[in-house]
Design a protein around this motif. Structure first.
Motif, PDB file in Angstrom:
ATOM      1  N   UNK A 151       5.585  -6.794   3.513  1.00  9.99           N
ATOM      2  CA  UNK A 151       5.534  -5.434   3.917  1.00  9.99           C
ATOM      3  C   UNK A 151       4.475  -5.282   4.989  1.00  9.99           C
ATOM      4  N   UNK A 152       3.246  -5.734   4.920  1.00  6.73           N
ATOM      5  CA  UNK A 152       2.356  -5.716   5.800  1.00  6.73           C
ATOM      6  C   UNK A 152       2.542  -6.382   7.154  1.00  6.73           C
ATOM      7  N   UNK A 153       3.179  -7.533   7.040  1.00 10.53           N
ATOM      8  CA  UNK A 153       3.485  -8.400   8.151  1.00 10.53           C
ATOM      9  C   UNK A 153       4.485  -7.465   9.235  1.00 10.53           C
ATOM     10  N   UNK A 154       5.615  -7.098   8.798  1.00  8.07           N
ATOM     11  CA  UNK A 154       6.445  -6.298   9.586  1.00  8.07           C
ATOM     12  C   UNK A 154       7.624  -5.325   8.953  1.00  8.07           C
ATOM     13  N   UNK A 155       7.340  -4.956   7.543  1.00  7.05           N
ATOM     14  CA  UNK A 155       8.154  -4.287   6.947  1.00  7.05           C
ATOM     15  C   UNK A 155       7.344  -2.831   6.474  1.00  7.05           C
ATOM     16  N   UNK A 156       7.149  -2.081   7.338  1.00  5.19           N
ATOM     17  CA  UNK A 156       6.476  -0.804   6.800  1.00  5.19           C
ATOM     18  C   UNK A 156       7.223   0.056   5.641  1.00  5.19           C
ATOM     19  N   UNK A 157       8.305  -0.116   5.961  1.00  3.60           N
ATOM     20  CA  UNK A 157       9.267   0.651   4.992  1.00  3.60           C
ATOM     21  C   UNK A 157       9.161   0.134   3.442  1.00  3.60           C
ATOM     22  N   UNK A 158       9.278  -1.487   3.402  1.00  3.75           N
ATOM     23  CA  UNK A 158       9.018  -1.909   2.157  1.00  3.75           C
ATOM     24  C   UNK A 158       7.858  -1.894   1.844  1.00  3.75           C
ATOM     25  N   UNK A 159       6.567  -1.741   2.315  1.00  7.46           N
ATOM     26  CA  UNK A 159       5.263  -1.373   1.986  1.00  7.46           C
ATOM     27  C   UNK A 159       5.401   0.201   1.261  1.00  7.46           C
ATOM     28  N   UNK A 160       5.891   0.933   2.078  1.00  5.27           N
ATOM     29  CA  UNK A 160       5.924   2.130   1.427  1.00  5.27           C
ATOM     30  C   UNK A 160       6.521   2.294  -0.134  1.00  5.27           C
ATOM     31  N   UNK A 161       7.694   1.669   0.242  1.00  2.00           N
ATOM     32  CA  UNK A 161       8.561   1.539  -1.168  1.00  2.00           C
ATOM     33  C   UNK A 161       7.762   1.020  -2.323  1.00  2.00           C
ATOM     34  N   UNK A 162       6.958   0.132  -1.974  1.00  2.00           N
ATOM     35  CA  UNK A 162       6.153  -0.700  -3.034  1.00  2.00           C
ATOM     36  C   UNK A 162       4.889   0.200  -3.481  1.00  2.00           C
ATOM     37  N   UNK A 163       4.442   1.246  -2.638  1.00  2.00           N
ATOM     38  CA  UNK A 163       3.300   2.236  -3.019  1.00  2.00           C
ATOM     39  C   UNK A 163       4.160   3.219  -3.857  1.00  2.00           C
ATOM     40  N   UNK A 164       5.190   3.586  -3.782  1.00  2.00           N
ATOM     41  CA  UNK A 164       6.253   4.203  -4.786  1.00  2.00           C
ATOM     42  C   UNK A 164       6.638   3.585  -5.926  1.00  2.00           C
ATOM     43  N   UNK A 165       6.852   2.046  -5.733  1.00  2.00           N
ATOM     44  CA  UNK A 165       7.678   1.530  -7.095  1.00  2.00           C
ATOM     45  C   UNK A 165       7.092   0.378  -7.839  1.00  2.00           C
ATOM     46  N   UNK A 166       5.600   0.236  -7.254  1.00  2.00           N
ATOM     47  CA  UNK A 166       5.042  -0.999  -8.049  1.00  2.00           C
ATOM     48  C   UNK A 166       5.055  -0.984  -9.301  1.00  2.00           C
ATOM     49  N   UNK A 167       4.928   0.239  -9.927  1.00  2.00           N
ATOM     50  CA  UNK A 167       5.152   0.029 -11.476  1.00  2.00           C
ATOM     51  C   UNK A 167       6.239  -0.481 -12.027  1.00  2.00           C
ATOM     52  N   UNK A 168       7.226  -0.063 -11.504  1.00  2.97           N
ATOM     53  CA  UNK A 168       8.607  -0.553 -11.979  1.00  2.97           C
ATOM     54  C   UNK A 168       8.740  -2.175 -11.521  1.00  2.97           C
ATOM     55  N   UNK A 169       8.146  -2.593 -10.582  1.00  3.24           N
ATOM     56  CA  UNK A 169       8.270  -3.911 -10.210  1.00  3.24           C
ATOM     57  C   UNK A 169       7.397  -4.755 -11.148  1.00  3.24           C
TER      58      UNK A 169
END
Ligand code: NAD
Ligand code: ZN
Length: 367
Positions: free
Chosen positions: A191-209
């Motif tokens: 996410x941090x390299x070049x996928x800001x949307x994925x990083x934002x998704x992780x911020x929301x969904x990390x507990x489910x991951x």
């Protein structure tokens, strides 16, 4: 909910299968792709008691003959000594052109086994069955294999791409929480390299991951796709593949400074601290807003990863010694080094003119 990511290389391509139940389905997946009927399975002493019998049984049902070798767990296994034992067992099993060598384990087993497969009989077929999160999202994909030397980590090895990667997401349930978190650092890295949307998704969904299920499969598949894309564009790391080293320049120096002692620091933890440092250093170079660094730090701390050097037990050497470790890891030309810097979350880039003196000054402030 199985996902397939295809790694498209110039001369060939291979599948990464991601999902539950893939150890049990391994026989079928391998038999349908392999002409030979012989396999050498290399694994470690933590993984073997939980998964080796099931894996061998799955092969046997499909008429595949397998021999196995169980090695000690841990980074020290990436050595010449163990490389010899893996090569010996591959040759003793008479693994031939259409047969395969399988790595069943984390990144240590994958890197060592891949190297042996790359050199035994000048290159044998190789299948990755990654069992740690780090191995599923990073080390099993892309063909970098190798062992460590007293001169540094991963300094001896070859590029040897696998023919198939089977990432059974169920096996992550037996991974220690600390190792799971360490692997998660590499997930956040994409996410941090070049996928800001994925990083934002992780911020929301990390507990489910962390909990498992579809969110976990989604995060692993997105990570594998990200790695596959970078590897396809630059298989031998002539340029953009270096982006995958975000956080790793500082991280590797911290691993070296803690003597690769996993009681103090494991790879993913070093990467977590390294990614925060890379953002802060980018702020110092007037490239990145301090808010982005804070956002990265907040997320990594929230999942339970270390985010600063003072969290490493046992103390660290002075900035100059860390700089020496960085200089060992990276080429320094005329006092300048190549570094992965960032303009913000998801905006990393390869900078090849970073003054060594700036890095030392920054480390002095942070230590
Ligand atoms: P690891 O292989 O040491 O595995 C971590 C620990 O978890 C070990 O003790 C292992 O026995 C245990 N384990 C693995 N799977 C398990 C499971 N399902 N259940 C219970 N225990 C399990 O370390 P790692 O973090 O997987 O990989 C780190 C290595 O990967 C390093 O050597 C690093 O250099 C390498 N690496 C390579 C690449 C590459 O591109 N080749 C990329 C990143 C990292
Ligand atoms: Zn890494």
């Amino acid at each position: 909910a199985r996902r397939t990511v295809r790694v498209e290389l110039a001369d060939r391509s291979y599948d990464i299968l991601i999902g539950p139940g893939l150890i049990a389905a391994a026989g079928r997946e391998i038999a349908s792709r392999l002409k030979g009927r012989k396999i050498a399975v290399i694994t470690d002493e933590n993984v073997a008691p939980i998964y080796l019998d099931n894996f061998l049984a799955a092969l046997k049902v499909e008429g595949i003959d397998a021999v196995s070798l169980v090695l000690p767990a841990g980074e020290k296994t990436k050595s010449f000594e163990h490389l010899i034992s893996v090569c010996d067992s591959v040759l003793a099993a008479r693994i031939e052109r259409n047969d395969a060598v399988v790595a069943l384990g984390g990144g240590v087993i994958g890197d060592l086994t891949g190297f042996a497969a790359g050199i035994a009989r000048r290159g044998s077929r190789f299948i990755q069955v990654p069992t740690s999160l780090l191995a599923q999202v990073d080390s099993s994909v892309g063909g970098k294999t190798g062992i460590n030397s007293p001169h540094g980590k991963n300094l001896i090895g070859v590029f040897h791409q696998p023919d198939l990667v089977l990432a059974d997401t169920d096996v992550l349930d037996t991974l220690s929480p600390r190792e799971f978190r360490a692997g998660y650092a590499e997930v956040a890295k994409y996410g941090l390299i070049d996928k800001p949307d994925f990083f934002a998704w992780l911020e929301q969904n990390w507990q489910a991951v962390f909990a498992g299920g579809d969110a976990r499969i989604e995060a692993i598949a997105t990570s594998c796709q990200a790695k596959a894309d970078v590897v396809a564009a630059d298989e031998r790391e002539n340029g953009q593949r270096a982006l995958l080293n975000l956080g790793h320049t500082f991280g590797h120096a911290l691993e070296a400074a803690t003597q690769y002692d996993s009681a103090r620091l494991v790879h993913g933890e070093g990467v977590s601290i390294g990614m925060v440092l890379a953002h802060q250093f980018s702020t110092r170079m007037n490239l990145c807003s301090p808010d982005d660094g804070k956002r990265v730090e907040k997320h990594l701390r929230e999942v339970g990863l270390p985010t600063s050097m003072d969290e490493i037990p046992g103390g660290l050497p002075p900035a100059e010694v860390l700089m020496d470790a960085i200089a060992q890891d990276k080429k320094v030309k005329g006092g300048k080094l190549t570094f992965i810097l960032t303009r913000g979350v998801g905006q990393s880039f390869v900078a090849d003119d970073v003054p060594q003196s700036e890095v030392v000054a920054f480390l002095k402030e942070k230590l």
